[in-house]
Design a protein around this motif. Structure first.
Motif, PDB file in Angstrom:
ATOM      1  N   GLY A 221      -2.032 -50.499  -6.127  1.00 25.48           N
ATOM      2  CA  GLY A 221      -1.351 -51.348  -5.164  1.00 25.48           C
ATOM      3  C   GLY A 221      -0.259 -50.600  -4.423  1.00 25.48           C
ATOM      4  O   GLY A 221       0.190 -49.532  -4.853  1.00 25.48           O
ATOM      5  N   GLY A 222       0.178 -51.167  -3.310  1.00 22.36           N
ATOM      6  CA  GLY A 222       1.244 -50.539  -2.531  1.00 22.36           C
ATOM      7  C   GLY A 222       1.911 -51.543  -1.608  1.00 22.36           C
ATOM      8  O   GLY A 222       1.281 -52.515  -1.175  1.00 22.36           O
ATOM      9  N   LYS A 223       3.178 -51.316  -1.321  1.00 16.05           N
ATOM     10  CA  LYS A 223       3.934 -52.193  -0.426  1.00 16.05           C
ATOM     11  C   LYS A 223       3.683 -51.828   1.030  1.00 16.05           C
ATOM     12  O   LYS A 223       2.900 -50.924   1.327  1.00 16.05           O
ATOM     13  N   ASN A 224       4.375 -52.522   1.923  1.00  9.33           N
ATOM     14  CA  ASN A 224       4.053 -52.419   3.347  1.00  9.33           C
ATOM     15  C   ASN A 224       5.034 -51.536   4.117  1.00  9.33           C
ATOM     16  O   ASN A 224       5.555 -51.935   5.152  1.00  9.33           O
ATOM     17  N   PHE A 225       5.285 -50.336   3.605  1.00  8.25           N
ATOM     18  CA  PHE A 225       6.045 -49.352   4.379  1.00  8.25           C
ATOM     19  C   PHE A 225       5.555 -47.951   4.040  1.00  8.25           C
ATOM     20  O   PHE A 225       4.866 -47.730   3.030  1.00  8.25           O
ATOM     21  N   THR A 226       5.889 -47.011   4.917  1.00  7.94           N
ATOM     22  CA  THR A 226       5.275 -45.679   4.901  1.00  7.94           C
ATOM     23  C   THR A 226       5.328 -44.986   3.551  1.00  7.94           C
ATOM     24  O   THR A 226       4.331 -44.433   3.081  1.00  7.94           O
ATOM     25  N   GLU A 227       6.491 -44.983   2.931  1.00  6.98           N
ATOM     26  CA  GLU A 227       6.637 -44.296   1.643  1.00  6.98           C
ATOM     27  C   GLU A 227       5.633 -44.808   0.618  1.00  6.98           C
ATOM     28  O   GLU A 227       5.035 -44.036  -0.136  1.00  6.98           O
ATOM     29  N   GLN A 228       5.426 -46.108   0.597  1.00  4.60           N
ATOM     30  CA  GLN A 228       4.492 -46.696  -0.350  1.00  4.60           C
ATOM     31  C   GLN A 228       3.043 -46.351   0.002  1.00  4.60           C
ATOM     32  O   GLN A 228       2.218 -46.109  -0.888  1.00  4.60           O
ATOM     33  N   TYR A 229       2.734 -46.320   1.302  1.00  2.00           N
ATOM     34  CA  TYR A 229       1.395 -45.890   1.698  1.00  2.00           C
ATOM     35  C   TYR A 229       1.117 -44.474   1.192  1.00  2.00           C
ATOM     36  O   TYR A 229       0.035 -44.170   0.685  1.00  2.00           O
ATOM     37  N   LEU A 230       2.109 -43.620   1.333  1.00  3.15           N
ATOM     38  CA  LEU A 230       1.949 -42.228   0.913  1.00  3.15           C
ATOM     39  C   LEU A 230       1.786 -42.105  -0.599  1.00  3.15           C
ATOM     40  O   LEU A 230       0.900 -41.382  -1.082  1.00  3.15           O
ATOM     41  N   LEU A 231       2.604 -42.800  -1.354  1.00  2.00           N
ATOM     42  CA  LEU A 231       2.509 -42.746  -2.812  1.00  2.00           C
ATOM     43  C   LEU A 231       1.161 -43.263  -3.293  1.00  2.00           C
ATOM     44  O   LEU A 231       0.533 -42.680  -4.185  1.00  2.00           O
ATOM     45  N   SER A 232       0.711 -44.358  -2.694  1.00  2.05           N
ATOM     46  CA  SER A 232      -0.586 -44.923  -3.055  1.00  2.05           C
ATOM     47  C   SER A 232      -1.726 -43.964  -2.709  1.00  2.05           C
ATOM     48  O   SER A 232      -2.647 -43.741  -3.509  1.00  2.05           O
ATOM     49  N   GLU A 233      -1.645 -43.371  -1.530  1.00  2.47           N
ATOM     50  CA  GLU A 233      -2.706 -42.470  -1.076  1.00  2.47           C
ATOM     51  C   GLU A 233      -2.780 -41.206  -1.933  1.00  2.47           C
ATOM     52  O   GLU A 233      -3.866 -40.763  -2.318  1.00  2.47           O
ATOM     53  N   MET A 234      -1.632 -40.628  -2.245  1.00  3.94           N
ATOM     54  CA  MET A 234      -1.620 -39.420  -3.075  1.00  3.94           C
ATOM     55  C   MET A 234      -2.153 -39.719  -4.474  1.00  3.94           C
ATOM     56  O   MET A 234      -2.904 -38.923  -5.047  1.00  3.94           O
TER      57      MET A 234
END
Length: 303
Positions: free
Chosen positions: A34-47
């Motif tokens: 899962g991930g929240k709705n801002f860039t840092e979270q997108y990056l953490l989820s993707e990595m």
């Protein structure tokens, strides 16, 4: 009769083969991130997804969710794991008082979530998405200000000289500017605090309309505007360290996830996260490309 029996046996064999093929196709290690709705979270989820896929996991990503929404999804086992912030969990979800020491905050969150929600915490990183006070790097150097204590001393010795940009919430909440001023023993004159939307505070600082701005440690605009965050030398702002939270049953099923995500937790910090956010938010690169390239450059993923 023999023909009918042969036909039935044939159907059973075909169905068995299909079931076998199906189990191969949908089986294996399944996990949702899962991930929240801002860039840092997108990056953490993707990595995280890249690393898990590299280790043979079938990964379902559930991003772009509000903070409380993804937390509920984790509690209800609709999401298996995510990167969460210790301060958010402790203060917002658990209703506890802030804890200044990062390790103590992490241990408390880990204890409470294991006891009450069957959620396991692990691999706290040095990514700290907490409040900060920012200044233009050149001006801070010129005035000899490196920490909030330095700022307090300067304001006390030069009252009314410096102006600050803040949103209304930070300017009024006890764990915002009033608390900073009380802890460090200084006070901006009310006319020197310029209220504006949070997204405009660093811009006004860059435009030299103010001298100090509220910010977040990992904000990409700190890089864009060549700002510096002042050291919180009395540890006023509670830590918001990014760490992995995972459902206990999923962790027991796939204990190797701890070692896999530790590779991120050990390497990431606020400076790196700020740079990665900058590549997405300011330079306009895609989250997937930025995440993949960083993992390759740091030896966590093959080209």
């Amino acid at each position: 009769m023999k023909k009918k029996l042969s036909r039935i046996i044939g159907i059973i064999l075909v169905l068995s083969m299909l079931a076998s093929c199906s189990s191969v196709g949908i089986g294996g290690k399944q996990i949702s991130v899962g991930g929240k709705n801002f860039t840092e979270q997108y990056l953490l989820s993707e990595m995280t997804a890249f690393l898990l896929k590299d280790e043979g996991f079938n990964v379902k990503q559930m991003n772009n969710l509000g903070s409380t929404v993804v937390r509920k999804a984790l509690e209800n086992s609709q999401v298996d794991m995510m990167w969460e912030y210790t301060g958010t969990a402790l203060i917002t979800y658990m209703g506890e008082e802030p804890i200044a020491d990062p390790e103590e905050a992490f241990d408390k969150v880990k204890e409470l979530d294991a006891k009450n929600n069957d959620i396991h915490w692990m691999n706290m990183s040095n990514v700290n998405n907490t409040y900060a006070l920012a200044m233009r790097k050149e001006q801070a150097k010129e005035l000899g200000i490196e920490s909030i204590s330095d700022l307090a001393k300067y304001v006390n010795e030069n009252p009314g000289e410096l102006a600050m940009a803040s949103d209304a919430e930070f300017a009024n909440r006890p764990d915002g500017l009033p608390g900073v001023e009380e802890t460090y023993g200084f006070q901006f004159d009310s006319s020197q605090v310029k209220l504006m939307d949070l997204g405009l505070t660093q811009r006004s600082l860059d435009n030299e309309q103010v001298d100090v701005s509220v910010a977040f440690e990992t904000d990409a605009t700190i890089v864009e505007y060549d700002l510096v965050t002042l050291k919180d030398d009395q540890s006023f702002f509670p830590p918001y360290r990014a760490a992995v939270s995972i459902n206990e049953d999923v962790y027991e099923k796939y204990p190797e996830v701890e070692e896999i995500t530790a590779r991120l937790g050990e390497k990431l910090n606020s400076d790196i996260m700020r740079e990665l956010n900058y590549k997405v938010d300011i330079e306009g690169n895609s989250v997937s490309v930025v995440a993949h390239d960083w993992l390759v450059e740091n030896g966590l993923l093959e080209e």
